[in-house]
Design a protein around this motif. Structure first.
Motif, PDB file in Angstrom:
ATOM      1  N   LEU A   1     -47.709 -67.387  33.452  1.00  0.00           N
ATOM      2  CA  LEU A   1     -47.121 -68.294  32.473  1.00  0.00           C
ATOM      3  C   LEU A   1     -45.609 -68.343  32.693  1.00  0.00           C
ATOM      4  N   PHE A   2     -45.089 -69.533  32.941  1.00  0.00           N
ATOM      5  CA  PHE A   2     -43.647 -69.713  33.069  1.00  0.00           C
ATOM      6  C   PHE A   2     -43.158 -70.434  31.816  1.00  0.00           C
ATOM      7  N   PRO A   3     -42.487 -69.697  30.910  1.00  0.00           N
ATOM      8  CA  PRO A   3     -42.140 -70.275  29.605  1.00  0.00           C
ATOM      9  C   PRO A   3     -41.376 -71.588  29.737  1.00  0.00           C
ATOM     10  N   GLY A   4     -41.830 -72.582  28.994  1.00  0.00           N
ATOM     11  CA  GLY A   4     -41.182 -73.890  28.995  1.00  0.00           C
ATOM     12  C   GLY A   4     -41.552 -74.754  30.183  1.00  0.00           C
ATOM     13  N   LYS A   5     -42.164 -74.175  31.208  1.00  0.00           N
ATOM     14  CA  LYS A   5     -42.471 -74.946  32.421  1.00  0.00           C
ATOM     15  C   LYS A   5     -43.966 -75.223  32.583  1.00  0.00           C
ATOM     16  N   GLY A   6     -44.785 -74.191  32.424  1.00  0.00           N
ATOM     17  CA  GLY A   6     -46.226 -74.375  32.590  1.00  0.00           C
ATOM     18  C   GLY A   6     -46.864 -73.160  33.233  1.00  0.00           C
ATOM     19  N   VAL A   7     -48.054 -73.349  33.779  1.00  0.00           N
ATOM     20  CA  VAL A   7     -48.857 -72.226  34.280  1.00  0.00           C
ATOM     21  C   VAL A   7     -49.210 -72.456  35.749  1.00  0.00           C
ATOM     22  N   LEU A   8     -49.137 -71.410  36.536  1.00  0.00           N
ATOM     23  CA  LEU A   8     -49.687 -71.423  37.888  1.00  0.00           C
ATOM     24  C   LEU A   8     -50.934 -70.545  37.901  1.00  0.00           C
ATOM     25  N   VAL A   9     -51.958 -70.993  38.629  1.00  0.00           N
ATOM     26  CA  VAL A   9     -53.179 -70.192  38.721  1.00  0.00           C
ATOM     27  C   VAL A   9     -53.396 -69.769  40.170  1.00  0.00           C
ATOM     28  N   SER A  10     -54.007 -68.626  40.324  1.00  0.00           N
ATOM     29  CA  SER A  10     -54.319 -68.119  41.655  1.00  0.00           C
ATOM     30  C   SER A  10     -55.236 -69.107  42.369  1.00  0.00           C
ATOM     31  N   LYS A  11     -55.040 -69.271  43.672  1.00  0.00           N
ATOM     32  CA  LYS A  11     -55.950 -70.134  44.434  1.00  0.00           C
ATOM     33  C   LYS A  11     -57.353 -69.537  44.457  1.00  0.00           C
ATOM     34  N   GLU A  12     -57.446 -68.245  44.125  1.00  0.00           N
ATOM     35  CA  GLU A  12     -58.736 -67.548  44.121  1.00  0.00           C
ATOM     36  C   GLU A  12     -59.358 -67.490  42.733  1.00  0.00           C
TER      37      GLU A  12
ATOM     38  N   ILE B   1     -54.084 -76.548  30.521  1.00  0.00           N
ATOM     39  CA  ILE B   1     -53.835 -75.122  30.782  1.00  0.00           C
ATOM     40  C   ILE B   1     -52.343 -74.804  30.632  1.00  0.00           C
ATOM     41  N   HIS B   2     -51.483 -75.803  30.904  1.00  0.00           N
ATOM     42  CA  HIS B   2     -50.038 -75.568  30.818  1.00  0.00           C
ATOM     43  C   HIS B   2     -49.547 -75.329  29.383  1.00  0.00           C
ATOM     44  N   ASP B   3     -50.308 -75.863  28.411  1.00  0.00           N
ATOM     45  CA  ASP B   3     -49.803 -75.868  27.026  1.00  0.00           C
ATOM     46  C   ASP B   3     -49.384 -74.475  26.539  1.00  0.00           C
ATOM     47  N   VAL B   4     -50.119 -73.466  26.969  1.00  0.00           N
ATOM     48  CA  VAL B   4     -49.824 -72.118  26.478  1.00  0.00           C
ATOM     49  C   VAL B   4     -48.424 -71.659  26.903  1.00  0.00           C
ATOM     50  N   ALA B   5     -47.902 -72.251  27.975  1.00  0.00           N
ATOM     51  CA  ALA B   5     -46.566 -71.851  28.433  1.00  0.00           C
ATOM     52  C   ALA B   5     -45.485 -72.847  28.016  1.00  0.00           C
ATOM     53  N   THR B   6     -45.831 -74.138  27.955  1.00  0.00           N
ATOM     54  CA  THR B   6     -44.802 -75.123  27.570  1.00  0.00           C
ATOM     55  C   THR B   6     -44.525 -75.052  26.073  1.00  0.00           C
ATOM     56  N   ASP B   7     -45.539 -74.687  25.280  1.00  0.00           N
ATOM     57  CA  ASP B   7     -45.331 -74.476  23.847  1.00  0.00           C
ATOM     58  C   ASP B   7     -44.866 -73.025  23.668  1.00  0.00           C
ATOM     59  N   LEU B   8     -43.589 -72.862  23.345  1.00  0.00           N
ATOM     60  CA  LEU B   8     -43.023 -71.503  23.351  1.00  0.00           C
ATOM     61  C   LEU B   8     -43.640 -70.603  22.281  1.00  0.00           C
ATOM     62  N   ALA B   9     -44.097 -71.197  21.171  1.00  0.00           N
ATOM     63  CA  ALA B   9     -44.758 -70.375  20.142  1.00  0.00           C
ATOM     64  C   ALA B   9     -46.049 -69.782  20.705  1.00  0.00           C
ATOM     65  N   SER B  10     -46.822 -70.601  21.415  1.00  0.00           N
ATOM     66  CA  SER B  10     -48.060 -70.095  22.040  1.00  0.00           C
ATOM     67  C   SER B  10     -47.737 -69.020  23.066  1.00  0.00           C
TER      68      SER B  10
END
Ligand SMILES: [Zn+2]
Length: 350
Positions: free
Chosen positions: A283-294, A225-234
């Motif tokens: 999405l945190f660019p270059g870092k990854g993704v956080l998802v809601s606990k809900e 799930i993180h890839d969309v944010a760590t890959d800056l093109a995505s």
């Protein structure tokens, strides 16, 4: 008594439904036409459950096709065409029942194949598909909202020998006279449409944990799930908006890309102050993704799908995003409200 082909379809449905590269959440559906009845996957249920519970709904095929011919609005949900005495669980047919009805072949498999979507969201998706699907009778159908508009768009383009539909900003449908042939065709088409996937850098889990402090967000278990944010093109592509319907249905409109200095808590606070819905994924660019606990199981599946699709889209590709009106009609649509309710109710599925 179910036929052996019906049984075979359930097996393929469970297999296809468990493959995240083909089906996410309650998306995708299969059908078989037997003795004037179209058996179609029920709305809101997960294809991967095809062997665990009753998932197929019987629909009167000729009556549905006649109604489609006269543009009858009841075809929108196909609910009126369910053969009630053979539907003891009271299931509703998929909102995409008409896609299956319009293909004359006995077996239809419709998937949200990530390889197909990565092509079908491009402005020149039709040309790319044509260059890869030589020899397969296929049609590219420009985006239309699933339901009656999509049925009309398909009816306008389909030819008697069409066995593959590439659905713009949406996915793929394959049709054949047997379950085995349909499964082979699905494998062939998704292989031909395959695109290289960019390698995404690893997520910065320490940074993400700090960004989640004092918020209702957490690290997702599925690291892709993180890839969309760590890959800056995505990440840049995601920032442009929504590209296919189930993204909008399960994650809301577009993607939320955090600005420098944002934390999950500050993003939440800002949304609440504005009376806006807090997005289920950040999405945190270059870092990854956080998802809601809900977040729902469907939301997680579509968050993963976003990484899988965008990582396959070349950086220079011209994309056709869903328009404001297209986003709005997906969110305001009755049939989808029902599916969203089931999605919320099915949170425990994960
Ligand atoms: Zn679909």
């Amino acid at each position: 008594m179910r036929s052996s082909e019906f049984e075979a379809l359930l097996d393929v449905s469970a297999r296809v439904g468990a493959d995240a590269a083909l089906v996410q959440a309650a998306g995708g559906n299969t059908s078989i036409k037997e003795g004037g009845t179209l058996w179609i996957k029920a709305s809101g249920l997960w294809l991967m459950q095809a062997r665990q519970r009753d998932v197929m709904v019987p629909v009167a095929l000729d009556a549905l096709l006649d109604a489609l011919e006269r543009d009858d609005p009841s075809t929108e949900k196909a609910q009126d065409f369910v053969i009630k005495d053979r539907n003891p669980s009271g299931l509703r047919p998929s909102i995409e029942t008409t896609v299956h009805a319009l293909m004359p072949q006995k077996v239809v498999i419709h998937v949200h194949c990530v390889e197909t979507i990565a092509t079908a969201v491009q402005v020149n998706g039709e040309t790319i598909a044509a260059s890869r699907l030589g020899g397969i009778p296929h049609v590219f159908v420009p985006y239309a909202r699933p339901g009656l508009p999509l049925a009309k768009a398909i009816a306008a383009r389909i030819r008697p020998d069409t066995s593959v539909l590439v659905l713009g900003n949406h996915g793929l449908a394959v049709a054949a006279e047997t379950v085995a042939e349909a499964e082979l065709l699905l494998a062939d088409v998704s292989r031909r449409l395959a695109l290289p996937r960019r390698a995404a850098p690893d997520a910065d889990l320490d940074a993400l944990s700090r960004l989640a402090v004092d918020s209702s967000f957490a690290l997702p278990e599925d690291s892709r799930i993180h890839d969309v944010a760590t890959d800056l093109a995505s990440c840049r592509i995601a920032a442009g908006g929504s590209l296919y319907p189930d993204h909008v249905i399960f994650l809301g409109r577009g993607s939320f890309v955090a600005a420098p200095g944002d934390t999950a808590a500050s993003i939440e606070e800002r949304h609440r102050a504005e009376g806006a819905t807090v997005p289920p994924a950040l999405l945190f660019p270059g870092k990854g993704v956080l998802v809601s606990k809900e977040i729902t199981a469907g939301g997680l599946a579509l968050a993963r799908c976003l990484s899988d699709v965008l990582g396959r889209i070349g950086e220079g590709a011209r994309l056709r995003y869903l328009t404001d009106a297209e986003n709005a009609e997906l969110l305001g649509w009755d049939a989808e409200k029902y599916r969203q309710e089931l999605n919320r109710a099915g949170k425990a599925l994960q």
